[in-house]
Each structure stands twice: as structure tokens, then as C-alpha cells.
Design an enzyme around this catalytic site. Sequence first.
Site, PDB file in Angstrom:
ATOM      1  CD  GLU A 281      -3.001  -1.184   2.221  1.00  0.00           C
ATOM      2  OE1 GLU A 281      -2.788  -0.590   3.282  1.00  0.00           O
ATOM      3  OE2 GLU A 281      -4.062  -1.783   1.970  1.00  0.00           O
ATOM      4  CG  ASP A 360      -7.608  -5.323   5.302  1.00  0.00           C
ATOM      5  OD1 ASP A 360      -6.946  -5.555   6.319  1.00  0.00           O
ATOM      6  OD2 ASP A 360      -7.755  -4.184   4.824  1.00  0.00           O
ATOM      7  CD  GLU A 388      -9.627  -1.189   8.220  1.00  0.00           C
ATOM      8  OE1 GLU A 388      -8.694  -1.693   8.857  1.00  0.00           O
ATOM      9  OE2 GLU A 388      -9.515  -0.794   7.045  1.00  0.00           O
TER      10      GLU A 388
HETATM   11  C1  GCV Z   1      -2.402   0.683   8.391  1.00  0.00           C
HETATM   12  C2  GCV Z   1      -6.031  -1.916   5.619  1.00  0.00           C
HETATM   13  C3  GCV Z   1      -6.415  -0.632   6.298  1.00  0.00           C
HETATM   14  C4  GCV Z   1      -5.260   0.346   6.343  1.00  0.00           C
HETATM   15  C5  GCV Z   1      -4.095  -0.343   7.054  1.00  0.00           C
HETATM   16  C6  GCV Z   1      -3.761  -1.611   6.286  1.00  0.00           C
HETATM   17  C7  GCV Z   1      -2.653  -2.402   6.947  1.00  0.00           C
HETATM   18  O1  GCV Z   1      -5.800  -1.712   4.270  1.00  0.00           O
HETATM   19  O2  GCV Z   1      -7.519  -0.086   5.659  1.00  0.00           O
HETATM   20  O3  GCV Z   1      -5.674   1.499   7.030  1.00  0.00           O
HETATM   21  O4  GCV Z   1      -2.985   0.500   7.127  1.00  0.00           O
HETATM   22  O5  GCV Z   1      -4.884  -2.444   6.226  1.00  0.00           O
HETATM   23  O6  GCV Z   1      -2.980  -3.360   7.650  1.00  0.00           O
HETATM   24  O7  GCV Z   1      -1.506  -2.088   6.767  1.00  0.00           O
END
Ligand code: GCV
Length: 663
Positions: A281, A360, A388
Site C-alpha cells: 500500500e 483484510d 475497521e
Molecule cells: C495501516 C487496511 C487498512 C489500512 C491499514 C492496512 C494495513 O488496508 O484499511 O488502514 O494501514 O490495512 O494493515 O496495513
Amino acid sequence: MRKNLVSTPGWHAAWLPDDAFAPLGRRVVAVSAPPDAGPVAATVVAEVRAAVDRFGGRLLTASVDDGPAPALVLALAPDAGLPAEGFAVARTGGTTRVTAADEAGLLYGLFHVVRLGEGAFDDALVPGSHAPAHAVRMLDHWDNVDAHDVMGQVERGYAGGSIFYEDGALRPDLTRVGAYARLLAASGVNRATVNNVNVHRTEARLLTDRLGDVVRLADQFRPWGIRVHLAVSFGAPLTLGGLGTCDPLEPAVADWWADAAARVYAAIPDFGGFLVKADSEGQPGPFAYGRDHADGANVLARALAPYGGTVHWRAFVYNHHQDWRDRRTDRARAAYDHFTPLDGKFDENVVVQVKFGPLDFQVREPVSPVLTAMPRTRLALELQVTQEYTGQQKHVYYLPEQWSEVLGWEPWADGRTVSDVARDVVAVSNVGDDRFWTGHPLAQANLYGFGRLAWDPTLTPSDLLDEWTRLTFPGADPRVQDVLRDVVLGSRATYEQYTAPLGVCFMVGPGHYGPGVDFYEYSPWGTYHFADRDGIGVDRTVASGTGYAGQYPEPWASTYESLDTCPDELLLFFHHVPYTHVLRSGKTVVQHVYDTHTDGAARTEEMARRWEDLDGLVEPDLFDRVRTLLAEQVRSAGEWRDQVRTYFWRHSGVPDERGGPLY
Ligand code: GCV
């Protein structure tokens, strides 16, 4: 009884209200440990002293023979052959004796006594030894020093600001961090990572010129047996060190990391190690130099090795620039494809940290096959306490119900579980500067449950809830426990009922809250349901799909591959089927979706009604907060129900045989 109804000033006491210490505090307690035993042993003495001062008991420290017979002896016995952090409990002649392997064990033994309440002093007390199933029980904080433009002070945080940082700096007063460390220790947590895995410019400097902030945080955690870890940027040699590269095979880069580690350990001798999100990411990583993740992790591991530190290297690596038109790329496959070829290539002090599922932290995913396929690598299971995708601490969602399932899953159906395979257990914290710590007061049970399950994964979610209730509401009316059981137990299943069905993932809207059936369907982050007029689901079979099912060992590869054996709850994760496909339950897919969404939303209304029975039985501000949030849960569940049901109706044209409203 009345004092339970009074709100505590400042922050909520959570599972450590003073009254939880009353059974111990009323008695004579001896602590037997040398004066130089260390800061954690000193904490034990201070805790006992505070309890006896409050409740009229007495503390004996010098010698246990020196005064009235103690009702409780907490004794350090390093030669007793107990495992690290472990303790043994027995009761003879009216004295309960806790014998601990080390000072951490002494602290855990003390909290064990607190949990037992009066039961700790009952002659029927069953003797036994206790030790953690997992050596590392860690909470990762996604806290930013500088509030991020989009993600704010705490990425995916739903409980206010950070308890560590505010306005671009460490908070001057860290008293609350100490109180937090105390709560964590009482649940069994022994590590904390103090910043976000997405390491931005300011946070990267916690490793260098802001290291003093980490020192101050470590000082708060140390008395509670908690070692601090730091999320670092793989790009640091380039961005902070001015090297012009962060190629892990470049000697100057290795030297830079070695110097950085030396500086950290000079300042924090019990520092735990680094946590790294690389090539994920947008975070920098070894791919830019044609290197693999073992190359990347090992250079950091070698810098930490002389001091006994570890690198937690995350396996959350996938292509987030996917073209939705490309039906071959499957995000679920990515971690396995990247990491399993590297099994055996990681240094001993590298821990590959694997999210529990291949995507996720969804409500329903299969367990990640990476956990089954790296026998020569130390692995950590990563969970998410912050909600989340599971209601963002507005919805009651009791995570231990999900975690027990994951920890107890048997990849080879031969008795070996995920808990046996993962040496470390890690979770993303749900804590913020909210008065109740977790936004939703009932989400405290998730934080508590994480520590307890990481210590003992065989504890049942229902027993854990009762344990949390007894501690949090000591001496409360028995109806409190009844109502909490009704509202909390089964809440994971309820949430699953009214949200994404049968293992379809990511039907969430912006910010990952509320329904968004097609929100991710044409996005670069992956495609999750492929609904058309005939059917829905992702074909991940080896025979005709992405082949993901083949990443599992037997018997699961075959179980998931076949429509005949794939569990209903994961059907749409593994198969694309017609809406009229008949589930193993005997219902069609579409009728299942209609029914579960109607029933799940209705259940939230019952939860809200049931909560009303606690009016006057718990603190008013806690009661009101939960009441307000349950109203939001009812609203949101209704929205989910109507959108998902209507989506399935419009796509399938099949009416609801129960005749519920469709729009
Ligand atoms: C910290 C998901 C979340 C992100 C997070 C990522 C991760 O994509 O939406 O906010 O980033 O996981 O675990 O690194």
C-alpha cells in the site's frame, strides 16, 4: 452496590476498578521477592500496598514469618522450574500461595488472584500452574504523531485521539499511558508497538531524533512487564540517513541499520524490535532493488540480533493498483505467492506477521493459508481489535467469537491448531483518548479478550465475557451479567447476518463503514463479488477459478474446492453460484440473504431493548453511551438490510418468499 452507579472521574476504570481488589485488599498479603527483583516486582508490591491501604488489609514484605499468617503469599521462585512468565497457585492451611518464575509471572499471578475474587481464598481452590501459550502477546498501535490528512491521529481508530501523541508531539503527561499499560498487563499483553505501520515523515524520526519519545513511552510500559516495539520505514536509510539507497544488500545500508539499532538499545535496553510494512500500500520495500522480503527483513534482523530484538515483518503484500477488468489477479492469493517460496530464508529473529485471513480483517474469511505453509519460519498471527470492518465501535461485535474460531482452526484436521503454528499473537489496538478507552464501552471486552486469548486460546468467549463483567462491574446486580450475555454473545453472528453474506467480502462503503455493495467492485483494491443477473461469488477453485483453494493443505483444499463440501458460510468466497443454488442448509442463496438480513437487523432491535433493562444498574454515562450507540447500530443494520436485500432482488428477480419489503 450503590458505588457501582457512580461514574469515575477522568477515564473509566475498565476491568480494574478499585473494588475488584477488595477480596485481596481486605486480607494480610505477603510479597516475597528480593528488593532488587526489578521494576515489575516493585509494581506488584505497590499494587498490593494500594489495595490493603484501601480495604484495611496488611502487606508483609520482609519475611513471611514476620507477623500474622498471610491469607495470600506472592513469592518469586526462579528455581521452581516454572516456565517464563508462569506461576503456580495452591492453597494450604488457609493460605493461598502464588509461586512465580520471574517478576512478570508474579504480576500475572497477582492479576490471577484479582480475577478469582473471593474464590482465591476458598479452600476449594483448585491448585494449578499457568503459563502463556504465546511468548509474544502484542498490541500494534496505528497511532500517528502528526494527525494524517485522511486517517487522522489514529489510523482506523474509533475511540478519539491517540493516548500517546497530540498536536504533532508526544503528550507531555503520560499518566494515562501508565494506566493503559496496567490494564494491558492485567489482560496478559506483554508487547506494544507505539506507532502506525504506515510510517509517515514525522513518525519515521521516532527511530532517530525523536527516539526520546519512545524512551518515555517505554518508561511507562516497563513497570508492567511490557516491552516497546517501533514501526520503522524500510526507506529510513534513504530518507533519514541520506544514503541515496535503502537496498538491503548494500553494506552501507546494513551499517546504517546497525547504528540505528545500537542507538535504540543504548537508550532502551529492553526494546522489543522493529515492525515493518514493506512493499505494501505504498510503503517502501526491497522490491525497488530487485530484492525479496527475506533480503529486506534479514538486514534489519541482523542489526537487532546482538541485542535480542526481533523484526515483525508483515505479509500484507498485494497489488493495490489492480485493474478490475483483470479477472486472473486475486488479492487473496498474494501473501502466499510472495512469502511461502521464502520459507527457511528468514533469520531466526524475523517473525512473519500474517493477517488472520487472506484479505483484510473481514467478518468472514477463511484462515490465511500462509499460516499453514511456512514451517521453517517464525510466524505471528495478526488480529484486529479495532473494528475497521466490523462496525467501527458503533456496533456491538464481540471479537473473541471470531478469534476463538481462528485460533482453534485445524489446518490439517489432525489436532494441530493455528495457535500451535503461530508463535506470536498480535492485534491492532482499539484504544484512544475516549473516556471509555474504546469508544463503545462494550468494546473493552474485545481488548480484554485479546490479551486473555493470547495467553490461553482455549478460554471460551462466553467465560471471558463473564470474567470481564465480574471485574468491570464488581458487586453489580446479577441482571447486569444476564443482559450483557444477551447483548454481547452471538453479536458476531448477528453482524454477519445483516452485512456481507456467505463469505463475500468488502461490501462496505467509504471509510469501511455501512453498506456499499458495489463500492469496491470496480476499484483498484480488488474485486469481491462479481454479481450479475445469474449469480454471485468469486470462483477461487483450482478447476475453473483463481486457484486460491489450492493454497490449502488437505483436507481443506478439497473441502473448499468442491461445491458439495464447501461450508455455507464461505460459499461465495470460493464459488460463483446461481442465486437459486441450494445451500447445505436447504435454503437457496437468495432466500438465505433475505432471511438473514431481516433477522439480523431485527436482532439488533432486541439488543437495544434488552439494554434498557440496565437503566439504573450501571453508571449512567456508560448506560447512555451504549444506548446511543445501539440506536446507531439499529439504524445502520436497517440500512444494510434494505440495501443488500434490494440488491439481490434487483439482480436475481427472485421474490422473498417471506414477503419482506424490497425496494
Ligand atoms: C495501516 C487496511 C487498512 C489500512 C491499514 C492496512 C494495513 O488496508 O484499511 O488502514 O494501514 O490495512 O494493515 O496495513
